[in-house]
Design an enzyme around this catalytic site. Sequence first.
Site, mmCIF file in Angstrom:
data_model
loop_
_atom_site.group_PDB
_atom_site.id
_atom_site.type_symbol
_atom_site.label_atom_id
_atom_site.label_comp_id
_atom_site.label_asym_id
_atom_site.label_seq_id
_atom_site.Cartn_x
_atom_site.Cartn_y
_atom_site.Cartn_z
ATOM 1 N NE ARG A 56 -6.042 -5.195 -5.590
ATOM 2 C CZ ARG A 56 -6.980 -4.776 -4.778
ATOM 3 N NH1 ARG A 56 -8.154 -4.485 -5.215
ATOM 4 N NH2 ARG A 56 -6.710 -4.657 -3.510
ATOM 5 C CB THR A 57 -1.063 -9.300 -7.770
ATOM 6 O OG1 THR A 57 -1.181 -7.873 -7.748
ATOM 7 C CG2 THR A 57 0.052 -9.687 -8.703
ATOM 8 N NE ARG A 106 2.653 -8.917 -4.761
ATOM 9 C CZ ARG A 106 1.635 -8.066 -4.768
ATOM 10 N NH1 ARG A 106 0.912 -7.867 -3.676
ATOM 11 N NH2 ARG A 106 1.320 -7.389 -5.861
#
Length: 306
Positions: A56-57, A106
């Site tokens: 989702r991110t 990330r």
Amino acid sequence: MRKHLLEVADLDRADATLVLDTTAQIEQALAGREVKKLPTLRGRTVVNLFFEDSTRTRISFELAAKRLSADVINFSAKGSSVSKGESLKDTALTLEAMGADGIVVRHSASGAPHRLAQWVQGSVVNAGDGTHEHPTQALLDAYTIRQRLGRLDGVRVAVVGDVLHSRVARSNVGLLTTLGAEVTLVAPPTLLPVGVETWPVTVSYDLDAVLPKADVVMMLRVQAERMNASFFPSAREYSRRYGLDGRRMAVLPDDAIVMHPGPMNRGMEIAAEVADSPRSTIVAQVGNGVSVRMAVLYLLLGGAPE
Ligand code: NCD
């Protein structure tokens, strides 16, 4: 606003409120539109740099940048054989050469976004670094709480489960307390970080004692992939003591909500009947995530107003 969003400490109360208010404005601006897109970041380039798994991110940041009309590059660095430090620096120099205005990163190493920010000209947004921080998750959680309860000041939030490995918990503790909420961490002693007594929170080992006084229950995923030892006797035992099931949900105050950042271990930290109940904001959190990330990109990349 600072140039980068590396951790929630980059946001004071005014900044955090600005992000939440801007999110609300963006949602309003898009509400009546057939085409869910704003021209604000036209001509800007946003690079999504994901060294660690994400559903989702990553999709959320991609959608957020696209809805602001930015050019988006998705770079999945997984499987690289170069050592982490080198590969990050080489990647940074490449991005620099391509003129990225915003870099969303990330990484499994805590602090990687901070290093990256030293090497590039553009704004860096931390999309999760190791067990350290995940600031946009905390912002979308704060937004969701404000949306559902109408306030953050004085709201009692229980953050439950694998706090030790959770960047979501770290960012939420920082941001929620900045915004005036009262946070209680509930976890077995083995899943609490060293030094937690210096955090601005209350700690409890007893979920049943905390629930009747909670406005928000934020369940955390048990992060098995970060566990190199045995932190609890068995999944069943964990669930029995720290899982949120229908029986436990029933003791919550009437308006209380249940949150989870996803991905969920249904049946472990959260029962399906809870995850799918009207109290659950799990789907709303995902939707709000896109708008919150639009606000962050808009504020950091300084798009001119329409
Ligand atoms: C979280 C993460 O990756 O830190 N997920 C997310 O971004 N929605 C939490 C988790 O992995 O448990």
